[in-house]
Design a protein around this motif. Structure first.
Motif, short mmCIF file in Angstrom:
data_model
loop_
_atom_site.label_atom_id
_atom_site.label_comp_id
_atom_site.label_asym_id
_atom_site.label_seq_id
_atom_site.Cartn_x
_atom_site.Cartn_y
_atom_site.Cartn_z
N GLU A 1 0.84 -1.22 0.00
CA GLU A 1 0.00 0.00 0.00
C GLU A 1 0.87 1.25 0.00
OE1 GLU A 1 -2.46 -0.54 3.45
OE2 GLU A 1 -3.37 -2.31 2.53
N ASN A 2 1.95 1.22 0.81
CA ASN A 2 2.79 2.41 0.92
C ASN A 2 3.51 2.72 -0.39
OD1 ASN A 2 4.83 3.51 3.78
ND2 ASN A 2 4.23 4.59 1.94
N ILE A 3 4.01 1.70 -1.06
CA ILE A 3 4.74 1.97 -2.30
C ILE A 3 3.77 2.45 -3.38
CG2 ILE A 3 4.77 -0.36 -3.37
CD1 ILE A 3 7.68 2.14 -3.20
N ASN A 4 2.56 1.93 -3.36
CA ASN A 4 1.57 2.41 -4.34
C ASN A 4 1.16 3.86 -4.06
OD1 ASN A 4 0.60 0.52 -6.55
ND2 ASN A 4 0.84 -0.87 -4.80
N ALA A 5 1.06 4.19 -2.77
CA ALA A 5 0.66 5.57 -2.42
C ALA A 5 1.75 6.56 -2.84
CB ALA A 5 0.41 5.67 -0.92
N ILE A 6 3.00 6.17 -2.65
CA ILE A 6 4.10 7.08 -3.02
C ILE A 6 4.24 7.13 -4.55
CG2 ILE A 6 6.11 5.55 -2.89
CD1 ILE A 6 7.44 7.58 -1.09
N ASP A 7 3.97 6.02 -5.21
CA ASP A 7 3.98 6.00 -6.68
C ASP A 7 2.88 6.91 -7.24
OD1 ASP A 7 6.11 4.32 -6.78
OD2 ASP A 7 5.05 2.60 -7.64
N ASP A 8 1.70 6.88 -6.61
CA ASP A 8 0.59 7.74 -7.07
C ASP A 8 1.02 9.21 -7.00
OD1 ASP A 8 -1.01 5.56 -7.48
OD2 ASP A 8 -2.12 5.76 -5.59
N LEU A 9 1.69 9.54 -5.91
CA LEU A 9 2.15 10.93 -5.75
C LEU A 9 3.19 11.28 -6.82
CD1 LEU A 9 2.32 13.56 -4.07
CD2 LEU A 9 3.95 12.39 -2.57
N ALA A 10 4.14 10.36 -7.02
CA ALA A 10 5.18 10.59 -8.04
C ALA A 10 4.55 10.77 -9.42
CB ALA A 10 6.17 9.41 -8.06
N GLN A 11 3.54 9.95 -9.68
CA GLN A 11 2.86 10.03 -10.98
C GLN A 11 2.18 11.39 -11.16
OE1 GLN A 11 0.07 6.86 -11.66
NE2 GLN A 11 -0.86 7.91 -13.37
N ASP A 12 1.51 11.86 -10.09
CA ASP A 12 0.85 13.17 -10.18
C ASP A 12 1.86 14.27 -10.48
OD1 ASP A 12 -1.47 11.92 -9.63
OD2 ASP A 12 -1.81 12.83 -7.66
N ILE A 13 3.02 14.18 -9.85
CA ILE A 13 4.04 15.22 -10.08
C ILE A 13 4.54 15.13 -11.52
CG2 ILE A 13 6.31 16.11 -9.36
CD1 ILE A 13 5.68 14.88 -6.55
N LEU A 14 4.85 13.88 -11.92
CA LEU A 14 5.37 13.67 -13.28
C LEU A 14 4.41 14.13 -14.37
CD1 LEU A 14 6.98 10.13 -13.21
CD2 LEU A 14 7.84 12.09 -14.47
N CYS A 15 3.13 13.93 -14.12
CA CYS A 15 2.14 14.21 -15.16
C CYS A 15 1.52 15.59 -15.03
CB CYS A 15 1.04 13.14 -15.13
SG CYS A 15 1.69 11.52 -15.53
N THR A 16 2.09 16.44 -14.20
CA THR A 16 1.56 17.80 -14.06
C THR A 16 1.83 18.59 -15.33
OG1 THR A 16 1.87 17.74 -11.68
CG2 THR A 16 1.76 19.93 -12.69
N ASP A 17 0.77 18.95 -16.04
CA ASP A 17 0.98 19.69 -17.29
C ASP A 17 0.43 21.12 -17.21
OD1 ASP A 17 -1.64 19.17 -17.26
OD2 ASP A 17 -1.74 18.13 -19.18
N THR A 18 0.12 21.53 -15.97
CA THR A 18 -0.41 22.89 -15.78
C THR A 18 0.64 23.80 -15.14
OG1 THR A 18 -1.21 22.05 -13.68
CG2 THR A 18 -2.82 22.25 -15.48
N HIS A 19 1.58 23.20 -14.48
CA HIS A 19 2.59 23.95 -13.72
C HIS A 19 3.97 23.39 -14.03
CE1 HIS A 19 -0.97 24.83 -11.32
NE2 HIS A 19 -0.29 25.76 -10.65
N LEU A 20 4.99 24.19 -13.74
CA LEU A 20 6.35 23.65 -13.67
C LEU A 20 6.63 23.36 -12.20
CD1 LEU A 20 8.12 26.13 -16.10
CD2 LEU A 20 7.51 23.74 -16.55
N THR A 21 7.39 22.31 -11.94
CA THR A 21 7.60 21.90 -10.55
C THR A 21 9.08 21.93 -10.20
OG1 THR A 21 7.66 19.61 -11.30
CG2 THR A 21 5.55 20.42 -10.49
N ILE A 22 9.34 22.27 -8.94
CA ILE A 22 10.72 22.30 -8.44
C ILE A 22 10.76 21.48 -7.15
CG2 ILE A 22 12.59 23.75 -7.52
CD1 ILE A 22 11.49 26.09 -9.10
N ALA A 23 11.72 20.58 -7.04
CA ALA A 23 11.97 19.92 -5.76
C ALA A 23 13.10 20.70 -5.10
CB ALA A 23 12.37 18.46 -5.98
N ALA A 24 12.82 21.28 -3.93
CA ALA A 24 13.82 22.09 -3.22
C ALA A 24 14.27 21.32 -1.98
CB ALA A 24 13.23 23.43 -2.84
N LEU A 25 15.44 20.70 -2.08
CA LEU A 25 15.91 19.82 -1.01
C LEU A 25 16.67 20.63 0.05
CD1 LEU A 25 15.29 17.89 -3.43
CD2 LEU A 25 17.08 16.42 -2.56
N GLN A 26 15.93 20.99 1.12
CA GLN A 26 16.60 21.69 2.23
C GLN A 26 17.36 20.68 3.08
OE1 GLN A 26 13.71 24.59 4.23
NE2 GLN A 26 12.33 23.17 3.21
N GLY A 27 16.86 19.46 3.11
CA GLY A 27 17.48 18.42 3.93
C GLY A 27 17.74 17.17 3.09
#
Ligand code: COA
Length: 572
Positions: free
Chosen positions: A365-391
């Protein structure tokens, strides 16, 4: 120089020093402190110029420190001694604290001083201070110490200092008096014991160690009573307010189990507590405990997700996914995924998985939930996205970051872009698509197989990260804001978004995302449900903090060279 890192575990500070000192051109190998004979053997085979001990729980054998310069990293100013330096500093509310690199001698922390530095204290958990201020100071102090050693200088005699010897703290000294202690005192006690060993207490008739304390701004009740729950956390009234407690470690018959979200640890008992509204649904919120927080400036949305230890359970992934969907509905152009101050993400929540009735089902369940999130980010076609790694980020957390269009990192960040240390876990989060696309198939394979931590600068050279800035957080935030502003500008936004859509459509045509996911999950299914129990064994050992029995070969480079027995007798 040839530097042997002798460590109780390859923790965040040891990993940071490993990447920084390698970058400085030193030759490093690592040995876990398992037995004096093993240490002597490692010294004999690697023949280091210096032994560096950033994280030790036992003394170095005399036969080693008498013949070889052995440098200890102590998280306290010169003259401070003892195993609970930061705990005492937090409890005494000191304004400044320090890091000292001293030479090992017979008595603990009493040797001559090679270098030291100071930092301003922050109201934060011990583990957070350790991961940020102590680590930054330690890197600079170790550099100074090594430079002095290389230059043939001598260390300075240690003076007693204002603090002197401070013993280990007993649970009695850490105990919270819920009738007498005000909120500030309660938080100080919780912070001084977080992430280890926690503050022992009784909740609803059961013993626990308490972690992850946050001030509540509005709720109050009878001192000591539990007054609310929200997501995994519970709220307890103090004399003058209330605190949220995010994590509990059950104690049964005097034995500690492992940490888990408070509501999970309390089970049905927590369900009777009143549910506190979810502030994360609002914009510009922060009411004491908000793991997920959103703010907006100049057509840029900043989504913060500060999960304890960077671990993301199924429920947390789902909440973050919902918050991401809300952010996408805003009239903005850029979404910056900020993660938390200490960690960006460490992937699936291994403690929650361990606590579940079926670890295999919970992993799935956990890997599928994180995959769903990754997919949403990958398929975002309305915005540009930035991952800002503070840590820092590790395993699935690194690949989740790669789902964004741009990856920026604080210069002090250490990444562990691999899964195999967790019992040969294959991994998902679309890594088989994201990693080779960024760095090429060959390098991707080497990185996965190498199982080593890498610094932000190395990650940028590899192409894993697009830019980094530091050392102070303000410099990193400035980088994030300026890159976001550039992307949000009318012309570049339209161009970049069109390119992104075209790239995604092309990639989808060549090899659909769903194929990557199902191929990865097929391997993960074997990890979770197959005959080989390696992942379950590794997770159990990780969550239960089982001591290491040997140093993995990818860290103990002296053993790779095959010189294990050379001259060991010289150090007996
Ligand atoms: N799930 C749950 N807890 C996690 C976690 C995860 N994925 N990653 C780290 N933690 C917890 C540790 O159990 C530890 O808990 P504690 O507070 O009880 O001590 C705490 O975070 C700090 O971890 P530690 O290993 O001591 O910290 P570190 O900064 O020295 O090392 C990592 C960081 C990320 C290298 C190491 O924690 C790690 O390998 N984590 C597992 C990553 C992983 O395999 N994720 C699952 C696959 S997606």
């Amino acid at each position: 120089m040839r530097i042997l890192l002798l460590v109780h575990g390859f923790n965040s500070l040891s990993q940071r020093l490993f990447v920084e000192l390698q970058r400085d051109g030193h030759e490093l190998s690592v040995e876990f402190d398992i037995h004096d004979d093993v240490t002597r053997e490692a010294v004999a085979s690697f023949r280091p110029d210096v032994l560096l001990a950033p994280f030790l729980k036992r003394a170095i054998p005399a036969s080693v420190w008498q013949r070889l310069p052995c440098l200890i990293v102590h998280p306290g100013p010169p003259g401070d001694r003892g195993p609970a330096a930061l705990d005492w500093a937090i409890l005494h509310s000191v304004d400044t604290w320090g890091v000292t690199v001293l030479q090992a001698e017979a008595a603990m922390d009493s040797g001559p001083v090679w270098a030291s530095s100071e930092f301003t204290m922050r109201h934060a958990r011990k583990s957070s201070l350790y991961r940020r201020e102590v680590t930054e100071a330690a890197v600079e102090t170790v550099r100074q110490a090594l430079a002095r050693l290389e230059a043939g200088e001598r260390p300075a005699t240690a003076h007693a200092g204002a603090h002197g010897w401070q013993p280990a703290l007993r649970q009695l000294q850490r105990a919270i008096d819920w009738q007498q202690d005000d909120t500030a005192t309660v938080l100080r006690k919780l912070h001084a014991a977080d992430g280890f060993p926690g503050v022992e207490d009784v909740l609803l008739g059961r013993s626990f160690r308490l972690f992850d304390g946050h001030r509540e701004q509005r709720l109050a009740g009878r001192s000591g009573s539990l007054i609310a729950r929200r997501h995994g956390a519970i709220c307890r009234a103090t004399r003058d307010g209330a605190v949220w407690i995010g994590q509990l470690q059950p104690v049964e018959d005097g034995r500690c189990s492992f940490k888990r979200p408070a509501a999970v640890a309390l089970g049905q008992l927590a369900q009777d507590l009143p549910l506190c509204e979810d502030d994360s649904a609002a914009l510009g919120n922060d009411a004491g405990l908000s793991e997920i927080r959103y703010e907006e400036r100049d057509r840029i949305g900043y989504l913060h997700f500060d999960f304890y230890n960077g671990a993301m359970s199924t429920a947390q992934c789902e909440r973050l996914r919902a918050a991401y969907a809300r952010a996408r509905r805003r009239p903005t152009r850029i979404i910056v995924l900020m993660g938390g101050g200490d960690f960006w993400s460490n992937g699936m929540h291994l403690h929650c998985i361990e606590a579940a009735a079926s670890a295999a089902d919970a992993s799935w369940e956990n890997i599928n939930a994180i995959d769903d999130l990754a997919q949403d980010i990958l398929c975002t076609d309305t915005h540009l996205t930035i991952a800002a790694l503070q840590g820092n980020a590790a395993a699935g957390g690194v690949f989740l970051a790669l789902a964004a269009d741009l990856v920026l990192a604080h210069s002090g960040v250490v990444l562990n872009p691999h899964y195999r240390n967790m019992g040969n876990l294959y991994g998902s989060e679309y890594w088989t698509y994201l990693l080779p696309s960024r760095i090429g198939a060959e390098r991707a394979q080497a990185l996965m197989a190498g199982r080593l931590p890498i610094g932000a600068a190395e990650a940028q050279s590899l192409g894993l990260v697009d830019a980094h800035a530091g050392p102070d957080m303000a410099a990193f935030r400035a980088l994030v804001e300026s890159r976001a502003a550039t992307l949000a500008a009318e012309e570049s936004f339209a161009r970049e978004l069109a390119e992104k859509r075209a790239r995604r459509a092309r990639d989808e045509y060549v090899h659909p995302l769903s194929d990557y996911r199902s191929a990865e999950l097929e391997r993960m299914r074997l990890n979770f449900y197959g005959f080989d129990p390696s992942y379950h064994v590794a997770r159990y050992r990780f969550v239960h903090r089982a001591p290491a029995a040997w140093t993995p070969l990818h860290l103990a480079r002296h053993r790779q060279l095959g010189g294990a027995d050379l001259g060991a007798a010289a150090y007996r």
